[in-house]
Every structure is written in structure tokens, then in C-alpha cells.
Motif scaffolding. Structure first.
Motif, PDB file in Angstrom:
ATOM      1  N   LEU A  29      -5.607  11.432  41.019  1.00 37.10           N
ATOM      2  CA  LEU A  29      -4.818  11.831  42.078  1.00 37.10           C
ATOM      3  C   LEU A  29      -3.131  11.542  41.763  1.00 37.10           C
ATOM      4  O   LEU A  29      -2.200  12.097  41.867  1.00 37.10           O
ATOM      5  CB  LEU A  29      -5.058  11.274  43.570  1.00 37.10           C
ATOM      6  CG  LEU A  29      -6.272  11.884  43.872  1.00 37.10           C
ATOM      7  CD1 LEU A  29      -7.010  11.058  45.258  1.00 37.10           C
ATOM      8  CD2 LEU A  29      -6.337  13.433  44.038  1.00 37.10           C
ATOM      9  N   LEU A  30      -3.043  10.012  41.482  1.00 38.24           N
ATOM     10  CA  LEU A  30      -1.583   9.716  41.200  1.00 38.24           C
ATOM     11  C   LEU A  30      -0.974  10.499  39.808  1.00 38.24           C
ATOM     12  O   LEU A  30       0.133  10.784  39.768  1.00 38.24           O
ATOM     13  CB  LEU A  30      -1.378   8.205  41.095  1.00 38.24           C
ATOM     14  CG  LEU A  30      -0.315   7.451  41.007  1.00 38.24           C
ATOM     15  CD1 LEU A  30       0.647   7.976  42.242  1.00 38.24           C
ATOM     16  CD2 LEU A  30      -0.190   5.984  41.145  1.00 38.24           C
ATOM     17  N   ALA A  31      -1.704  10.592  38.796  1.00 41.07           N
ATOM     18  CA  ALA A  31      -1.445  11.081  37.407  1.00 41.07           C
ATOM     19  C   ALA A  31      -1.089  12.506  37.852  1.00 41.07           C
ATOM     20  O   ALA A  31      -0.175  13.024  37.172  1.00 41.07           O
ATOM     21  CB  ALA A  31      -2.525  11.113  36.362  1.00 41.07           C
ATOM     22  N   ALA A  32      -1.769  13.164  38.766  1.00 40.16           N
ATOM     23  CA  ALA A  32      -1.114  14.810  39.047  1.00 40.16           C
ATOM     24  C   ALA A  32       0.357  14.628  39.703  1.00 40.16           C
ATOM     25  O   ALA A  32       0.710  15.843  39.687  1.00 40.16           O
ATOM     26  CB  ALA A  32      -2.136  15.240  40.189  1.00 40.16           C
ATOM     27  N   ARG A  33       0.492  13.736  40.187  1.00 35.98           N
ATOM     28  CA  ARG A  33       1.995  13.453  40.666  1.00 35.98           C
ATOM     29  C   ARG A  33       3.115  13.521  39.523  1.00 35.98           C
ATOM     30  O   ARG A  33       4.295  13.512  39.816  1.00 35.98           O
ATOM     31  CB  ARG A  33       2.062  12.577  41.842  1.00 35.98           C
ATOM     32  CG  ARG A  33       1.388  12.538  42.893  1.00 35.98           C
ATOM     33  CD  ARG A  33       1.329  13.969  43.678  1.00 35.98           C
ATOM     34  NE  ARG A  33       2.785  14.096  44.118  1.00 35.98           N
ATOM     35  CZ  ARG A  33       3.324  15.439  44.490  1.00 35.98           C
ATOM     36  NH1 ARG A  33       2.770  16.352  44.243  1.00 35.98           N
ATOM     37  NH2 ARG A  33       4.425  15.496  45.197  1.00 35.98           N
ATOM     38  N   HIS A  34       2.719  12.900  38.280  1.00 37.58           N
ATOM     39  CA  HIS A  34       3.505  12.439  37.358  1.00 37.58           C
ATOM     40  C   HIS A  34       4.669  11.621  37.773  1.00 37.58           C
ATOM     41  O   HIS A  34       5.758  11.901  37.457  1.00 37.58           O
ATOM     42  CB  HIS A  34       4.106  13.831  36.762  1.00 37.58           C
ATOM     43  CG  HIS A  34       3.298  14.883  36.404  1.00 37.58           C
ATOM     44  ND1 HIS A  34       2.382  14.796  35.189  1.00 37.58           N
ATOM     45  CD2 HIS A  34       2.836  16.244  36.974  1.00 37.58           C
ATOM     46  CE1 HIS A  34       1.601  15.768  35.328  1.00 37.58           C
ATOM     47  NE2 HIS A  34       1.780  16.675  36.197  1.00 37.58           N
ATOM     48  N   PRO A  35       4.265  10.357  37.908  1.00 36.21           N
ATOM     49  CA  PRO A  35       5.184   9.428  38.673  1.00 36.21           C
ATOM     50  C   PRO A  35       6.068   8.917  37.357  1.00 36.21           C
ATOM     51  O   PRO A  35       5.808   8.661  36.342  1.00 36.21           O
ATOM     52  CB  PRO A  35       4.467   8.388  39.108  1.00 36.21           C
ATOM     53  CG  PRO A  35       3.214   8.382  38.380  1.00 36.21           C
ATOM     54  CD  PRO A  35       2.871   9.905  37.997  1.00 36.21           C
ATOM     55  N   ASP A  36       7.505   8.752  37.944  1.00 39.96           N
ATOM     56  CA  ASP A  36       8.445   8.178  36.985  1.00 39.96           C
ATOM     57  C   ASP A  36       8.744   6.916  37.382  1.00 39.96           C
ATOM     58  O   ASP A  36       9.284   6.148  36.524  1.00 39.96           O
ATOM     59  CB  ASP A  36       9.738   9.136  37.002  1.00 39.96           C
ATOM     60  CG  ASP A  36       9.739  10.817  36.542  1.00 39.96           C
ATOM     61  OD1 ASP A  36       9.293  10.711  35.502  1.00 39.96           O
ATOM     62  OD2 ASP A  36       9.865  11.509  37.011  1.00 39.96           O
TER      63      ASP A  36
END
Length: 178
Positions: A29-36
Motif C-alpha cells: 500500500l505504501l509503495a503504491a504512493r511512491h514516497p519520497d
């Protein structure tokens, strides 16, 4: 372009709670947000867990941060250390729990090891016991519970965090003149 801010936080959460989450699910789920940028803030709620030793709290934080860094090694990372809070000691006097300073120092060290920046909220406040002073300011910057900031206190903390983040961004080098 721009900034998207997602909060993956729960009121009253502790670092050890994140270790109970289904790692495959939250990582996807977090990877889908592509966090910088990952901003992590734990510590104050841990002082309510008297059944755990200081070393266990530190180990939970270390494991939680290592998991995040394993899944998101390219993301920038900021650990926001715990704020001061006052709790009654055995005599009833309001004091800063020793665990807060243990966690702050451990988080600073673990953050450096994991390649994360560290913002010392307790240091920004003025150190252990500073909640007493912040409650006495006019207008107050801390609530009577000696745990939480007032709205104005949180705004000032937000400005300090923003300044720290923006100050960490180096200005571009000057362009050569022809």
C-alpha cells in the motif's frame, strides 16, 4: 508536481504496533504512493507501557525503522523525536519520564545508522521539564495535561520542522556567467 501528504498514523500508536501490521500489505500500500520522504514520530505513547523495559522500547523502534528502510531505501527519511511530557512520579511530582530521554538518544543514534535525519523535539522545546514552562507562557503553548501542545504550540513546532526541512535543502549552485 507539488506535495502530497499522507498520514499513516493512529492516535496512541507505538512503534511496536507497526511491527504487528501485515508487512506485505502495508509495504504494498505504501509503495503504491511512491514516497519520497518518510517522517516517523514515536516515543511519547511508549511511556504508558510500564510492562516493557527501556531496551525493549528501543528494539521495537529499531526494528520498525529497519523495516521501513528495507522497503523504501531510496526515500528520504526524517525521525521526529519525542516531545517532553510530564507524568507524576512516586511522590506525585510531575517529571519527565526517564524513558523519553532514553528513546530520544536511541532514536538519534538509530536514525543516523539508518540514513535518516533526526529532529529533536525535546531539544527544540528546551529539554526535559520544558512542558512546565510551555504551559505557563501567555498564551500557553502546551495544554494542561502536560503531554500535548496547544494549537499555537503545534503551529510553532510545524514551522520549526518546515524550517529544518527547507534548511536541509542546499540552494542550487550559481550559474556560470558567460
Amino acid at each position: 508536481p507539488g506535495v502530497v501528504l499522507d498520514q499513516l498514523g493512529l492516535a496512541g500508536a507505538k512503534a511496536r504496533h507497526q511491527l504487528l501490521w501485515d508487512e506485505e500489505v502495508w509495504a504494498a500500500l505504501l509503495a503504491a504512493r511512491h514516497p519520497d520522504l518518510l517522517v516517523i514520530s514515536y516515543g511519547n505513547n511508549e511511556t504508558d507501557d510500564h510492562h516493557l523495559a527501556d531496551a525493549e522500547h528501543v528494539a521495537h523502534f529499531e526494528q520498525m525503522l529497519a523495516r521501513l528502510r528495507t522497503h523504501f531505501p531510496e526515500a528520504s527519511c526524517l525521525v521526529v523525536g519525542p516531545a517532553d511530557r510530564l507524568l507524576p512520579d512516586a511522590s506525585g511530582a510531575l517529571v519527565t519520564p526517564h524513558l523519553l530521554e532514553v528513546l530520544r538518544d536511541a532514536q538519534r543514534e538509530i536514525s543516523a545508522r539508518e540514513g535518516c535525519a533526526f529532529f529533536d523535539v525535546m531539544g527544540w522545546q528546551g529539554g526535559a521539564g520544558s512542558m512546565r514552562r510551555l504551559r505557563a507562557t501567555d498564551p500557553p503553548l502546551a495544554r494542561e495535561d502536560a503531554i500535548h501542545f496547544t494549537e499555537l504550540g503545534y503551529r510553532r513546532l510545524g514551522v520549526a520542522l518546515g524550517d529544518a526541512l527547507l534548511g536541509a535543502v542546499a540552494p542550487p549552485p550559481p550559474r556560470p556567467t558567460p
